[in-house]
Design a protein around this motif. Structure first.
Motif, PDB file in Angstrom:
ATOM      1  N   GLY A  25     -40.428  36.631 -51.885  1.00 35.82           N
ATOM      2  CA  GLY A  25     -41.588  37.502 -52.089  1.00 35.82           C
ATOM      3  C   GLY A  25     -42.542  37.463 -50.914  1.00 35.82           C
ATOM      4  N   GLU A  26     -42.761  36.285 -50.338  1.00 31.88           N
ATOM      5  CA  GLU A  26     -43.623  36.182 -49.165  1.00 31.88           C
ATOM      6  C   GLU A  26     -43.049  36.969 -47.989  1.00 31.88           C
ATOM      7  OE1 GLU A  26     -44.413  32.182 -48.138  1.00 31.88           O
ATOM      8  OE2 GLU A  26     -45.752  31.802 -49.828  1.00 31.88           O
ATOM      9  N   ALA A  27     -41.725  36.908 -47.812  1.00 27.29           N
ATOM     10  CA  ALA A  27     -41.096  37.670 -46.724  1.00 27.29           C
ATOM     11  C   ALA A  27     -41.305  39.168 -46.927  1.00 27.29           C
ATOM     12  CB  ALA A  27     -39.610  37.341 -46.650  1.00 27.29           C
ATOM     13  N   ILE A  28     -41.202  39.628 -48.173  1.00 26.05           N
ATOM     14  CA  ILE A  28     -41.442  41.048 -48.459  1.00 26.05           C
ATOM     15  C   ILE A  28     -42.898  41.396 -48.206  1.00 26.05           C
ATOM     16  CG2 ILE A  28     -41.469  42.780 -50.296  1.00 26.05           C
ATOM     17  CD1 ILE A  28     -38.995  41.408 -51.462  1.00 26.05           C
ATOM     18  N   PHE A  29     -43.829  40.510 -48.584  1.00 28.20           N
ATOM     19  CA  PHE A  29     -45.253  40.743 -48.307  1.00 28.20           C
ATOM     20  C   PHE A  29     -45.499  40.868 -46.802  1.00 28.20           C
ATOM     21  CE2 PHE A  29     -46.731  38.508 -52.441  1.00 28.20           C
ATOM     22  CZ  PHE A  29     -46.517  39.675 -53.144  1.00 28.20           C
ATOM     23  N   MET A  30     -44.844  40.012 -46.019  1.00 28.78           N
ATOM     24  CA  MET A  30     -45.023  40.079 -44.566  1.00 28.78           C
ATOM     25  C   MET A  30     -44.572  41.430 -44.024  1.00 28.78           C
ATOM     26  SD  MET A  30     -43.562  36.297 -43.626  1.00 28.78           S
ATOM     27  CE  MET A  30     -44.119  34.864 -44.544  1.00 28.78           C
ATOM     28  N   ILE A  31     -43.458  41.923 -44.535  1.00 30.45           N
ATOM     29  CA  ILE A  31     -42.968  43.231 -44.097  1.00 30.45           C
ATOM     30  C   ILE A  31     -43.935  44.331 -44.520  1.00 30.45           C
ATOM     31  CG2 ILE A  31     -41.105  44.909 -44.397  1.00 30.45           C
ATOM     32  CD1 ILE A  31     -39.175  42.577 -44.633  1.00 30.45           C
ATOM     33  N   MET A  32     -44.455  44.238 -45.737  1.00 29.01           N
ATOM     34  CA  MET A  32     -45.423  45.238 -46.209  1.00 29.01           C
ATOM     35  C   MET A  32     -46.693  45.212 -45.374  1.00 29.01           C
ATOM     36  SD  MET A  32     -45.004  44.732 -50.322  1.00 29.01           S
ATOM     37  CE  MET A  32     -46.395  45.797 -50.690  1.00 29.01           C
ATOM     38  N   LEU A  33     -47.151  44.015 -45.005  1.00 31.16           N
ATOM     39  CA  LEU A  33     -48.367  43.901 -44.201  1.00 31.16           C
ATOM     40  C   LEU A  33     -48.162  44.415 -42.780  1.00 31.16           C
ATOM     41  CD1 LEU A  33     -49.762  40.398 -45.244  1.00 31.16           C
ATOM     42  CD2 LEU A  33     -50.869  42.591 -45.597  1.00 31.16           C
ATOM     43  N   GLY A  34     -47.036  44.047 -42.181  1.00 30.31           N
ATOM     44  CA  GLY A  34     -46.808  44.406 -40.781  1.00 30.31           C
ATOM     45  C   GLY A  34     -46.211  45.775 -40.591  1.00 30.31           C
ATOM     46  N   GLY A  35     -45.236  46.134 -41.427  1.00 26.55           N
ATOM     47  CA  GLY A  35     -44.557  47.417 -41.295  1.00 26.55           C
ATOM     48  C   GLY A  35     -43.068  47.235 -41.110  1.00 26.55           C
ATOM     49  N   THR A  36     -42.323  48.287 -41.406  1.00 28.96           N
ATOM     50  CA  THR A  36     -40.865  48.224 -41.349  1.00 28.96           C
ATOM     51  C   THR A  36     -40.269  48.941 -40.150  1.00 28.96           C
ATOM     52  OG1 THR A  36     -40.653  50.225 -42.712  1.00 28.96           O
ATOM     53  CG2 THR A  36     -40.729  48.105 -43.868  1.00 28.96           C
ATOM     54  N   GLN A  37     -41.000  49.885 -39.543  1.00 28.92           N
ATOM     55  CA  GLN A  37     -40.411  50.729 -38.506  1.00 28.92           C
ATOM     56  C   GLN A  37     -40.740  50.260 -37.093  1.00 28.92           C
ATOM     57  OE1 GLN A  37     -38.128  52.930 -39.541  1.00 28.92           O
ATOM     58  NE2 GLN A  37     -38.692  52.015 -41.511  1.00 28.92           N
ATOM     59  N   VAL A  38     -41.806  49.526 -36.906  1.00 32.52           N
ATOM     60  CA  VAL A  38     -42.090  48.891 -35.613  1.00 32.52           C
ATOM     61  C   VAL A  38     -41.336  47.573 -35.570  1.00 32.52           C
ATOM     62  CG1 VAL A  38     -43.881  47.909 -34.140  1.00 32.52           C
ATOM     63  CG2 VAL A  38     -44.326  50.006 -35.416  1.00 32.52           C
ATOM     64  N   PHE A  39     -40.631  47.321 -34.461  1.00 31.54           N
ATOM     65  CA  PHE A  39     -39.728  46.175 -34.413  1.00 31.54           C
ATOM     66  C   PHE A  39     -40.430  44.862 -34.735  1.00 31.54           C
ATOM     67  CE2 PHE A  39     -37.721  42.782 -31.812  1.00 31.54           C
ATOM     68  CZ  PHE A  39     -36.530  42.680 -32.528  1.00 31.54           C
ATOM     69  N   LEU A  40     -41.580  44.604 -34.113  1.00 34.03           N
ATOM     70  CA  LEU A  40     -42.293  43.342 -34.320  1.00 34.03           C
ATOM     71  C   LEU A  40     -43.270  43.396 -35.491  1.00 34.03           C
ATOM     72  CD1 LEU A  40     -43.037  42.187 -30.653  1.00 34.03           C
ATOM     73  CD2 LEU A  40     -41.318  41.292 -32.228  1.00 34.03           C
ATOM     74  N   GLY A  41     -43.215  44.444 -36.282  1.00 35.55           N
ATOM     75  CA  GLY A  41     -44.111  44.558 -37.430  1.00 35.55           C
ATOM     76  C   GLY A  41     -44.056  43.373 -38.378  1.00 35.55           C
ATOM     77  N   PRO A  42     -42.859  42.889 -38.779  1.00 37.22           N
ATOM     78  CA  PRO A  42     -42.810  41.724 -39.676  1.00 37.22           C
ATOM     79  C   PRO A  42     -43.435  40.464 -39.089  1.00 37.22           C
ATOM     80  CG  PRO A  42     -40.726  42.892 -39.722  1.00 37.22           C
ATOM     81  CD  PRO A  42     -41.533  43.508 -38.617  1.00 37.22           C
ATOM     82  N   VAL A  43     -43.335  40.273 -37.767  1.00 36.21           N
ATOM     83  CA  VAL A  43     -43.986  39.106 -37.141  1.00 36.21           C
ATOM     84  C   VAL A  43     -45.499  39.233 -37.251  1.00 36.21           C
ATOM     85  CG1 VAL A  43     -44.290  37.823 -35.000  1.00 36.21           C
ATOM     86  CG2 VAL A  43     -42.054  38.753 -35.571  1.00 36.21           C
ATOM     87  N   ILE A  44     -46.011  40.442 -37.042  1.00 33.46           N
ATOM     88  CA  ILE A  44     -47.453  40.679 -37.214  1.00 33.46           C
ATOM     89  C   ILE A  44     -47.846  40.415 -38.661  1.00 33.46           C
ATOM     90  CG2 ILE A  44     -49.257  42.437 -37.116  1.00 33.46           C
ATOM     91  CD1 ILE A  44     -47.677  43.717 -34.816  1.00 33.46           C
ATOM     92  N   GLY A  45     -47.015  40.861 -39.595  1.00 33.20           N
ATOM     93  CA  GLY A  45     -47.286  40.587 -41.006  1.00 33.20           C
ATOM     94  C   GLY A  45     -47.267  39.107 -41.321  1.00 33.20           C
ATOM     95  N   ALA A  46     -46.329  38.352 -40.703  1.00 34.87           N
ATOM     96  CA  ALA A  46     -46.281  36.904 -40.917  1.00 34.87           C
ATOM     97  C   ALA A  46     -47.541  36.236 -40.390  1.00 34.87           C
ATOM     98  CB  ALA A  46     -45.045  36.321 -40.232  1.00 34.87           C
ATOM     99  N   PHE A  47     -48.000  36.681 -39.227  1.00 35.25           N
ATOM    100  CA  PHE A  47     -49.238  36.132 -38.663  1.00 35.25           C
ATOM    101  C   PHE A  47     -50.424  36.401 -39.590  1.00 35.25           C
ATOM    102  CE2 PHE A  47     -53.107  36.809 -36.165  1.00 35.25           C
ATOM    103  CZ  PHE A  47     -53.225  35.585 -35.526  1.00 35.25           C
ATOM    104  N   LEU A  48     -50.528  37.631 -40.096  1.00 34.02           N
ATOM    105  CA  LEU A  48     -51.644  37.983 -40.981  1.00 34.02           C
ATOM    106  C   LEU A  48     -51.578  37.195 -42.287  1.00 34.02           C
ATOM    107  CD1 LEU A  48     -51.760  41.868 -40.506  1.00 34.02           C
ATOM    108  CD2 LEU A  48     -53.337  40.170 -39.564  1.00 34.02           C
ATOM    109  N   LEU A  49     -50.375  37.078 -42.856  1.00 27.49           N
ATOM    110  CA  LEU A  49     -50.249  36.367 -44.130  1.00 27.49           C
ATOM    111  C   LEU A  49     -50.570  34.891 -43.965  1.00 27.49           C
ATOM    112  CD1 LEU A  49     -49.493  36.651 -47.113  1.00 27.49           C
ATOM    113  CD2 LEU A  49     -47.143  36.085 -46.497  1.00 27.49           C
ATOM    114  N   GLN A  50     -50.063  34.258 -42.911  1.00 22.69           N
ATOM    115  CA  GLN A  50     -50.370  32.848 -42.694  1.00 22.69           C
ATOM    116  C   GLN A  50     -51.854  32.650 -42.405  1.00 22.69           C
ATOM    117  OE1 GLN A  50     -48.327  30.348 -43.296  1.00 22.69           O
ATOM    118  NE2 GLN A  50     -46.730  31.810 -43.809  1.00 22.69           N
ATOM    119  N   LEU A  51     -52.451  33.597 -41.686  1.00 24.26           N
ATOM    120  CA  LEU A  51     -53.885  33.505 -41.416  1.00 24.26           C
ATOM    121  C   LEU A  51     -54.684  33.617 -42.705  1.00 24.26           C
ATOM    122  CD1 LEU A  51     -55.622  33.267 -38.802  1.00 24.26           C
ATOM    123  CD2 LEU A  51     -55.946  35.744 -38.933  1.00 24.26           C
TER     124      LEU A  51
END
Length: 339
Positions: free
Chosen positions: A246-272
């Protein structure tokens, strides 16, 4: 493709330099620990996005491969018979085999049935982790820590070296996924996502393609699990629980699915958010849910996807309107003589 590879290698090198420079510029240990969390969970989210964003397969059980990598690596290192690189390769290979077996069943199903069968397999693996106490330690996880013997002159027992090793592995995995993202294989997966019937009509083996990306996503998730096991010096049942998926899905939702590094941005935001929200309130789940809802409902896409669309609109608006050439200039209208 050669030009794209050279460009990606250059960008990857710059990202690696930036990651290695941050702890030097800001030497507080908490920043290094935070970045390793982002690296591990960002890699988990990136691997899941190979299924969600690239192929249109929403997996609710992706954390099973995260846990598989961590536990296989940890058990091999506790045995003391292999080095860290050999244990990593064995953990990745074992997880690839696990993903191949599970994927051969799952990829034949569609949409919600695919999602729930992946969740069922994850819960099955989680129950094995809990009940096979002699091997996995049950709900206590792998006890006794994970040894980090030096190899090739690299001592992962030193915190700075461990961080550098994790950063290098992270960037290498991103480069591999980037090449898949931009390859003919990646564009075939996009075609399957958008219109599987047409892809099948054109001769694409849809099941084999889905199985291939399913195994690749499992491999990348296992590397994320290995990084986390090295960092925390252990493996725990929470790695394979549904909340990790579920956390991995949240990271994708936060960052985005179509920009390559979007999930990494989502992971940064979620951990922050997790870091600061847990400091200021005990109701971190409520606050985190409100923030995610605000982003998803307000932007209607991930942060990176929204920013990319906004920049594209600005570029389109800033382009000068086309001026018609001499051949395109309309002839003047004839005037009527006034008699």
């Amino acid at each position: 493709m050669r030009t794209g590879l050279a460009r990606d290698l250059g960008i990857g090198l710059l990202c690696l330099v930036a990651l290695l420079a941050l702890p030097v510029l800001f030497p507080h240990p908490s920043l290094r620990d935070f970045l390793i969390y982002v690296i591990a969970y960002g890699l988990l989210a990136m691997s899941l996005n190979l299924l969600v964003g690239l192929t249109g397969l929403v997996s609710f059980g992706h954390a099973a491969y995260f846990a598989s990598g961590a536990y296989v690596f940890g058990l091999l290192m506790q045995g003391g018979a292999v080095s860290i690189p050999v244990a990593m390769l064995a953990a990745v290979g074992g997880t690839a085999l696990l993903a191949l077996v599970i994927g051969a069943i799952c990829v034949r199903l569609k949409e919600i049935y695919f999602s729930f069968i992946t969740l069922a397999f994850q819960m099955f693996i989680h129950s094995i982790i809990l009940t096979w106490v002699e091997l996995t330690g049950g709900d206590q996880g792998l006890r006794g820590g994970i040894p980090r013997p030096p190899f090739l002159g690299i001592d992962l027992g030193e915190a700075g070296t461990l961080y550098g090793f994790c950063a290098v592995v992270f960037v290498l995995c991103l480069l591999v996924m980037r090449q898949v993202w931009q390859s003919p294989f990646g564009y075939t997966l996009r075609m399957i996502r958008d219109n599987p019937a047409r892809a099948n009509f054109l001769g694409v083996d849809v099941v084999r393609m889905k199985l291939g990306v399913f195994v690749l996503a499992g491999i990348m998730a296992s590397v994320a699990g290995i990084i986390m096991a090295l960092f925390v010096s252990g493996a725990f049942p929470e790695f394979g629980f549904w909340t990790t998926s579920g956390e991995a899905i949240f990271m994708i939702m936060l960052g985005g699915t179509q920009v390559f590094l979007g999930p990494v941005i989502g992971a940064f935001l979620l951990q922050l958010l997790n870091h600061y929200v847990t400091i200021w309130t005990h109701h971190h789940g409520l606050v985190l849910g409100i923030v995610i809802l605000a982003i998803v409902l307000g932007l209607r896409r991930g942060v990176a996807d929204y920013a990319a669309a906004w920049l594209a609109e600005r570029r389109a608006a800033s382009r000068p309107a086309a001026v018609p050439g001499p051949a395109e200039t309309p002839a003047p209208a004839e005037t009527k003589a006034v008699g």
